[in-house]
Design an enzyme around this catalytic site. Structure first.
Site, short mmCIF file in Angstrom:
data_model
loop_
_atom_site.label_atom_id
_atom_site.label_comp_id
_atom_site.label_asym_id
_atom_site.label_seq_id
_atom_site.Cartn_x
_atom_site.Cartn_y
_atom_site.Cartn_z
N ILE A 17 66.43 64.13 31.81
CA ILE A 17 65.51 65.24 31.60
C ILE A 17 64.29 65.11 32.50
O ILE A 17 63.81 66.09 33.08
CB ILE A 17 65.09 65.32 30.12
CG1 ILE A 17 66.29 65.73 29.25
CG2 ILE A 17 63.95 66.31 29.92
CD1 ILE A 17 66.02 65.65 27.76
N SER A 149 61.95 65.05 19.23
CA SER A 149 63.36 65.23 18.83
C SER A 149 63.41 65.82 17.44
O SER A 149 62.52 65.60 16.62
CB SER A 149 64.09 63.88 18.84
OG SER A 149 65.35 63.98 18.21
N TYR A 179 63.52 55.09 15.07
CA TYR A 179 63.54 56.13 16.11
C TYR A 179 62.98 57.45 15.56
O TYR A 179 62.12 58.08 16.18
CB TYR A 179 64.96 56.35 16.62
CG TYR A 179 65.08 57.49 17.62
CD1 TYR A 179 64.62 57.34 18.92
CD2 TYR A 179 65.65 58.70 17.25
CE1 TYR A 179 64.72 58.37 19.84
CE2 TYR A 179 65.75 59.75 18.16
CZ TYR A 179 65.28 59.58 19.45
OH TYR A 179 65.37 60.62 20.35
N LYS A 183 59.45 59.56 16.67
CA LYS A 183 59.42 60.95 17.08
C LYS A 183 58.50 61.77 16.17
O LYS A 183 57.87 62.74 16.64
CB LYS A 183 60.84 61.52 17.08
CG LYS A 183 61.74 60.90 18.15
CD LYS A 183 61.15 61.15 19.53
CE LYS A 183 61.80 60.38 20.63
NZ LYS A 183 61.26 60.70 21.98
#
Length: 307
Positions: A17, A149, A179, A183
């Protein structure tokens, strides 16, 4: 250096990305700083990008430029070195794209004593923002984009848990919970930073780019499994179960980075403003995370910017 170019710093921009975002901006005439850990991969990406920019604009009037600068978000000393180098070359920063990240994987601790996902996905980017703040303030239309995310939507974070998360031990480490929490922290930062520093010339966004077929998606798996599953990821991209890196970068580039100013302090998915995890709307949790973040960074000489 063309003084009319807009300047964008993109972390982890040597592939995926980040690379596609750099390509898109460069084709629009931006100067893109690829802030990457790997000297070899970073320079290879810069050469490839600049080759494209030269071919698409042979005259050079609106030609973009890619520049590599080494940066390891797991090291606060590396962030400081990066900013020293940035200051020698630039006077302004028009955009900061916090794209680099770690997803899952075994427990690891940085040399500064922080859990790796926490440090790379969240704390390192906050430190980088703080040190680049004077350059962002000199822009007439600066954007700070956290590539977050939808995983943040399932994250939990109880009052008083933040400091434990920062220095989590192997015994309490859960890769996927950590994780998701990292985020969520990116979204919490976006909302609080907009509240604290947001203005007509500085806006903050968090973006879910979609489930993208990048190396990050396979990174938690052993090397042999990555090799076996990479062709499957390509098939899933072809049938549009997974998105291409270009499609993921579009979610970053067009709604919030290059469009006319959109409301700051917002979370985006599928090119639309979405409601984040309700925890992100908790004023008390945002304040706790915000204040304790700066407490963690203070011993390293990094303080909350003053308006």
């Amino acid at each position: 250096m063309n003084g009319t170019r807009k300047i964008c710093v993109i972390t982890g921009a040597n592939k995926g990305i980040g690379y596609e975002t750099a390509l898109t901006l460069g084709l629009m005439g931006w100067e893109v700083v690829l802030a990457c850990r790997s000297f070899a991969h970073g320079n290879q990406a810069v050469m490839a990008l600049n080759s494209v920019f030269r071919q698409t604009d042979p005259g050079g009037k609106n030609q973009g430029l890619a520049v590599f600068m080494e940066l390891d978000l797991a090291s606060l000393a590396s962030i400081e070195t990066f900013v020293v180098g940035f200051k020698k070359r630039y006077q302004v920063c028009d955009a900061l794209v916090c794209n680099a990240g770690v997803m899952g994987g075994p427990y690891a601790q940085t040399t500064d004593g922080f859990e790796r996902q926490f440090a790379v996905n969240y704390l390192g980017h906050v430190a980088l923002f703080a040190r680049l703040f004077p350059f962002l303030k000199r822009s007439t239309d600066a954007r700070v984009v956290q590539v977050s995310s939808r995983a943040h939507e399932r994250a939990t974070l109880t009052p008083g848990e933040f400091l434990e998360l920062a220095r989590r031990s192997p015994e309490t480490y859960n890769p996927w919970k950590t994780y998701a929490q990292s985020k969520l922290l990116q979204v919490l930062f976006t909302l609080k930073a907009q509240e604290t520093y947001g203005s007509d010339s500085l806006r903050f966004y968090a973006v879910h780019p979609g489930v993208v077929a990048t190396d990050l998606l396979l990174s938690p798996l052993p090397g042999a499994a990555q090799t076996l599953l990479r062709p499957l990821a390509q098939v899933l991209t072809w049938i549009k179960v997974l998105q291409t890196p270009k499609k993921g970068s579009d979610a970053v580039t067009y709604p919030v980075l290059t469009s006319p100013p959109l409301p700051g302090g917002t979370y985006w998915a599928e090119a639309s403003i979405r409601e984040p995890n309700p925890l992100a709307r908790s004023t008390s949790l945002r304040d706790e995370v915000w204040n304790q973040t700066w407490d963690l960074l203070h011993p390293f000489g990094i303080q909350a910017p003053t308006v």
